[in-house]
Design a protein around this motif. Structure first.
Motif, PDB file in Angstrom:
ATOM      1  N   PRO A 150      -8.774  -1.052 -17.854  1.00  0.00           N
ATOM      2  CA  PRO A 150      -7.670   0.190 -16.911  1.00  0.00           C
ATOM      3  C   PRO A 150      -8.297   1.252 -16.493  1.00  0.00           C
ATOM      4  O   PRO A 150      -7.958   1.783 -15.228  1.00  0.00           O
ATOM      5  CB  PRO A 150      -7.099   0.655 -18.451  1.00  0.00           C
ATOM      6  CG  PRO A 150      -6.455  -1.000 -19.317  1.00  0.00           C
ATOM      7  CD  PRO A 150      -8.684  -0.873 -19.309  1.00  0.00           C
ATOM      8  N   THR A 151      -9.563   2.166 -16.872  1.00  0.00           N
ATOM      9  CA  THR A 151      -9.474   3.001 -15.650  1.00  0.00           C
ATOM     10  C   THR A 151      -9.862   2.702 -14.855  1.00  0.00           C
ATOM     11  O   THR A 151     -10.192   3.243 -13.491  1.00  0.00           O
ATOM     12  CB  THR A 151     -10.823   3.670 -16.865  1.00  0.00           C
ATOM     13  OG1 THR A 151     -10.452   3.586 -17.841  1.00  0.00           O
ATOM     14  CG2 THR A 151     -11.693   4.517 -16.450  1.00  0.00           C
ATOM     15  N   GLU A 165      -8.386   4.916 -11.114  1.00  0.00           N
ATOM     16  CA  GLU A 165      -8.811   5.344 -10.078  1.00  0.00           C
ATOM     17  C   GLU A 165      -8.924   4.827  -8.949  1.00  0.00           C
ATOM     18  O   GLU A 165      -8.689   5.344  -8.118  1.00  0.00           O
ATOM     19  CB  GLU A 165     -10.592   4.898 -10.139  1.00  0.00           C
ATOM     20  CG  GLU A 165     -11.334   5.574 -11.918  1.00  0.00           C
ATOM     21  CD  GLU A 165     -12.581   5.323 -12.170  1.00  0.00           C
ATOM     22  OE1 GLU A 165     -13.154   4.367 -11.374  1.00  0.00           O
ATOM     23  OE2 GLU A 165     -12.854   6.213 -12.235  1.00  0.00           O
ATOM     24  N   LEU A 166      -8.884   3.343  -8.676  1.00  0.00           N
ATOM     25  CA  LEU A 166      -7.892   2.940  -7.242  1.00  0.00           C
ATOM     26  C   LEU A 166      -6.625   3.206  -7.241  1.00  0.00           C
ATOM     27  O   LEU A 166      -6.585   3.746  -6.002  1.00  0.00           O
ATOM     28  CB  LEU A 166      -8.413   1.365  -7.553  1.00  0.00           C
ATOM     29  CG  LEU A 166      -8.092   0.333  -6.640  1.00  0.00           C
ATOM     30  CD1 LEU A 166      -9.319   0.650  -5.483  1.00  0.00           C
ATOM     31  CD2 LEU A 166      -8.327  -0.891  -6.553  1.00  0.00           C
ATOM     32  N   LEU A 176       0.411  -1.367   0.307  1.00  0.00           N
ATOM     33  CA  LEU A 176       0.291  -0.251  -0.144  1.00  0.00           C
ATOM     34  C   LEU A 176       0.494   1.057  -0.265  1.00  0.00           C
ATOM     35  O   LEU A 176       0.377   2.039  -0.657  1.00  0.00           O
ATOM     36  CB  LEU A 176      -0.818   0.095   1.414  1.00  0.00           C
ATOM     37  CG  LEU A 176      -2.203  -1.313   1.164  1.00  0.00           C
ATOM     38  CD1 LEU A 176      -3.056  -1.191   2.926  1.00  0.00           C
ATOM     39  CD2 LEU A 176      -3.123  -1.090   0.132  1.00  0.00           C
ATOM     40  N   TRP A 177       1.935   1.107   0.994  1.00  0.00           N
ATOM     41  CA  TRP A 177       2.635   1.898   1.006  1.00  0.00           C
ATOM     42  C   TRP A 177       3.664   3.027  -0.594  1.00  0.00           C
ATOM     43  O   TRP A 177       3.481   3.292  -0.682  1.00  0.00           O
ATOM     44  CB  TRP A 177       3.882   2.175   1.650  1.00  0.00           C
ATOM     45  CG  TRP A 177       4.743   3.437   1.720  1.00  0.00           C
ATOM     46  CD1 TRP A 177       5.576   3.214   1.681  1.00  0.00           C
ATOM     47  CD2 TRP A 177       4.397   5.011   2.332  1.00  0.00           C
ATOM     48  NE1 TRP A 177       6.937   4.907   1.554  1.00  0.00           N
ATOM     49  CE2 TRP A 177       5.753   5.886   2.289  1.00  0.00           C
ATOM     50  CE3 TRP A 177       3.632   5.381   2.954  1.00  0.00           C
ATOM     51  CZ2 TRP A 177       5.895   6.757   2.593  1.00  0.00           C
ATOM     52  CZ3 TRP A 177       3.003   6.866   3.673  1.00  0.00           C
ATOM     53  CH2 TRP A 177       4.499   7.746   2.535  1.00  0.00           C
ATOM     54  N   ALA A 178       4.117   1.249  -1.230  1.00  0.00           N
ATOM     55  CA  ALA A 178       4.123   1.458  -2.916  1.00  0.00           C
ATOM     56  C   ALA A 178       2.869   1.981  -3.477  1.00  0.00           C
ATOM     57  O   ALA A 178       3.156   2.250  -4.852  1.00  0.00           O
ATOM     58  CB  ALA A 178       5.391   0.292  -3.171  1.00  0.00           C
ATOM     59  N   GLY A 179       2.104   1.835  -3.059  1.00  0.00           N
ATOM     60  CA  GLY A 179       1.031   2.318  -4.313  1.00  0.00           C
ATOM     61  C   GLY A 179       0.718   1.543  -4.937  1.00  0.00           C
ATOM     62  O   GLY A 179      -0.496   1.901  -5.915  1.00  0.00           O
ATOM     63  N   VAL A 180       0.263   0.396  -4.148  1.00  0.00           N
ATOM     64  CA  VAL A 180      -0.426  -0.833  -5.708  1.00  0.00           C
ATOM     65  C   VAL A 180      -1.615  -1.478  -5.070  1.00  0.00           C
ATOM     66  O   VAL A 180      -1.228  -1.663  -3.086  1.00  0.00           O
ATOM     67  CB  VAL A 180       0.487  -2.005  -5.367  1.00  0.00           C
ATOM     68  CG1 VAL A 180       0.297  -3.268  -6.355  1.00  0.00           C
ATOM     69  CG2 VAL A 180       2.304  -1.576  -6.158  1.00  0.00           C
ATOM     70  N   LEU A 217      -1.727  12.986 -11.420  1.00  0.00           N
ATOM     71  CA  LEU A 217      -2.751  12.172 -11.512  1.00  0.00           C
ATOM     72  C   LEU A 217      -3.562  12.211 -12.991  1.00  0.00           C
ATOM     73  O   LEU A 217      -3.267  13.537 -13.077  1.00  0.00           O
ATOM     74  CB  LEU A 217      -3.957  12.034 -10.757  1.00  0.00           C
ATOM     75  CG  LEU A 217      -3.215  11.522  -9.445  1.00  0.00           C
ATOM     76  CD1 LEU A 217      -4.167  11.623  -8.186  1.00  0.00           C
ATOM     77  CD2 LEU A 217      -2.446   9.913  -9.581  1.00  0.00           C
ATOM     78  N   PRO A 218      -4.149  11.307 -13.852  1.00  0.00           N
ATOM     79  CA  PRO A 218      -5.182  11.941 -14.901  1.00  0.00           C
ATOM     80  C   PRO A 218      -5.947  12.792 -14.200  1.00  0.00           C
ATOM     81  O   PRO A 218      -6.299  12.179 -13.289  1.00  0.00           O
ATOM     82  CB  PRO A 218      -5.211  10.813 -15.605  1.00  0.00           C
ATOM     83  CG  PRO A 218      -4.378   9.519 -15.392  1.00  0.00           C
ATOM     84  CD  PRO A 218      -3.886  10.252 -13.690  1.00  0.00           C
ATOM     85  N   SER A 219      -6.827  13.281 -15.296  1.00  0.00           N
ATOM     86  CA  SER A 219      -8.293  14.484 -14.683  1.00  0.00           C
ATOM     87  C   SER A 219      -8.527  13.284 -14.585  1.00  0.00           C
ATOM     88  O   SER A 219     -10.077  13.556 -13.999  1.00  0.00           O
ATOM     89  CB  SER A 219      -7.531  15.474 -15.829  1.00  0.00           C
ATOM     90  OG  SER A 219      -8.634  15.439 -16.916  1.00  0.00           O
ATOM     91  N   SER A 220      -9.241  12.578 -15.454  1.00  0.00           N
ATOM     92  CA  SER A 220      -9.988  11.915 -15.259  1.00  0.00           C
ATOM     93  C   SER A 220     -10.689  10.754 -14.536  1.00  0.00           C
ATOM     94  O   SER A 220     -10.966   9.701 -14.353  1.00  0.00           O
ATOM     95  CB  SER A 220     -10.338  10.900 -16.594  1.00  0.00           C
ATOM     96  OG  SER A 220      -9.093   9.892 -17.206  1.00  0.00           O
ATOM     97  N   SER A 221      -9.173   9.767 -13.911  1.00  0.00           N
ATOM     98  CA  SER A 221      -9.129   8.932 -13.252  1.00  0.00           C
ATOM     99  C   SER A 221      -9.814  10.103 -11.411  1.00  0.00           C
ATOM    100  O   SER A 221     -10.190   9.009 -11.283  1.00  0.00           O
ATOM    101  CB  SER A 221      -7.929   8.467 -12.776  1.00  0.00           C
ATOM    102  OG  SER A 221      -7.340   9.519 -12.447  1.00  0.00           O
TER     103      SER A 221
END
Length: 452
Positions: free
Chosen positions: A368-369, A373-374, A318-322, A444-448
């Motif tokens: 992928p979307t 988002e997650l 989680l700290w690694a962003g996964v 971050l992509p604005s859509s995500s």
């Protein structure tokens, strides 16, 4: 005939309300002293069995060594080998007022006497029933209030432990009857994580790792991963993993190669289920810890083990962003994943059945979307949520210690369960968010993701 004489009571340094004669008569029982004469809560004790080199303690022990309010002296006793020169031992020994080594040649009674001489009020056993334990010291009752924390996810089943430090996720109320100790429940995760202090650069590495460096296929190949010991993989779970790989053709499963001999068995099992064994990629041990955290950022999604979840491993990911897909189990070891997900503000990572586990993994890998988002939500939450705020955790833990000590002073017997209070985000956590959120949001992509 007259009944046989009663056996002598077990000798203890402390028994409530009277004390044992085991220790010198000049010893003054703590219950005869007022809380004011001890400066509030007074002394606390954290006992690290077996050494400071374990990967499981690397992110937790520094949190324990730095109480935010100077209301007690902190003693740390180590039973590690005297020649231990690990970086973790150096950090812990430098972060507490009193660091003691208990020689392995000393018997339990001698170690307990040394602890009594230091006037310890609250004794926290950090090993429980794990390898290298010295629970015999704890059984001698060198302190009036004794707790178990962190390493052993379950009840000690011992009357010399008064409290077990847990949380509401890993020990829900319906499991309460299975614990012999009273519970000190933390308001969020029972884990204390110091990732922000130790590994902040993982959030924005100057030189990100490449998949080629770790024998992983380049994108768009999808990398599922699990870095728990291979012995935690059950037959049913492995079958689910193989079905997931089959349903996501351009994907691999990245595993931790420990124990080494298990890798060959898993490759053969994959082949037997129609999956190319080359799609199982095994990573060797990696040191220092920060290098391990950097490499796991290359994964797309963690598939948690079920009977025994990733505990420290889960926090690492989680700290690694996964993000993680974790199945809510029915025991402390199998409920940690759900507790971590809730504490990081992402209960949507928790599923209730293996069928749902499989579907969630496939959906996230093929949409992928949804995965973006997650990941975006996790990128923000890891610098704001309670899971990675050691100052917030320590304030709550200190409140729990306060309550435990006051209950003991009042003579309450049996001692009651304790619900530690939450004091909100700590100042260091707010500073971390101020440093990192602008950069995170810009990537971050604005859509995500939409910031609340």
């Amino acid at each position: 005939p007259p009944p046989p004489p009663a056996p002598p009571p077990r000798a203890r340094a402390f028994s409530h309300p009277t004390r044992s004669p085991r220790f010198p008569s000049e010893w003054v029982p703590l219950q005869k002293r007022t809380s004011a004469s001890w400066g509030g809560l007074g002394w606390a004790f954290y006992l690290g069995w077996g050494g400071a080199g374990g990967i499981g303690s690397a992110a937790q022990l520094p949190s324990l060594s730095r109480p935010p309010r100077l209301r007690r002296q902190v003693f740390c006793y180590s039973t590690a080998h005297a020649e231990d020169r690990s970086d973790l031992r150096r950090r812990v020994s430098g972060g507490v007022e009193h660091f003691r080594s208990l020689p392995r040649a000393h018997k339990d009674r001698r170690c307990a006497e040394l602890i009594v001489q230091d006037g310890i009020q609250i004794f926290v056993n950090l090993n429980g029933h794990t390898a290298g334990d010295r629970n015999g010291i704890c059984a001698l009752r060198p302190a009036p209030v004794q707790m178990v924390y962190l390493a052993y996810p379950g009840t000690m089943g011992a009357d010399y432990i008064d409290y077990n430090v847990a949380d509401w996720a890993v020990v829900p109320e319906e499991h309460r009857e299975h614990y012999t100790e009273r519970l000190l429940r933390m308001p969020h995760s029972y884990q204390a994580n110091s990732f922000a202090d130790l590994y902040e650069d993982v959030l924005s590495p100057s030189q990100p790792p490449s998949r080629a460096d770790h024998l992983l296929p380049e994108r768009p190949a999808f990398v599922f991963c699990n870095f728990c010991r291979l012995g935690r993989i059950t037959k049913d779970l492995f079958a689910v993993w193989m079905r997931v790989l089959t349903r996501v053709p351009d994907s691999v499963l990245w595993l931790y190669q420990h124990p080494y001999v298990a890798a060959g068995r898993l490759r053969r099992a994959a082949k037997a289920q129609g999956v190319d064994p080359a799609r199982l990629i095994f990573a060797p041990p990696c040191s220092p810890k920060v290098e391990h955290l950097r490499r796991v950022t290359l994964a797309d999604l963690v598939l948690d083990t079920t009977v025994y979840n990733g505990h420290t491993t889960g926090s690492d990911m989680l700290w690694a962003g996964v993000p993680i897909v974790t199945l809510r189990g029915d025991s402390w070891p199998s409920l940690v994943g759900a507790g971590l997900a809730i504490s990081v503000g992402m209960p949507e990572m928790v599923v209730e059945t293996l069928a749902e586990y499989e579907e969630r993994a496939v959906i996230l890998a093929t949409h992928p979307t949804q995965l973006a988002e997650l990941r975006a939500k996790l990128a923000v939450n890891r610098v704001e949520a309670p899971l990675f705020d050691p100052g917030r955790w320590m304030r709550s833990f200190e409140d729990g210690l306060d309550q435990a000590w006051q209950h003991w002073l009042s003579g309450r017997h049996p001692l009651p369960d304790i619900a530690a209070r939450d004091f909100g985000p700590s100042a260091p956590q707010k500073e971390l968010a101020a440093r990192q959120l602008p950069r995170i949001m810009s990537t971050l992509p604005s859509s995500s993701f939409q910031q609340p």
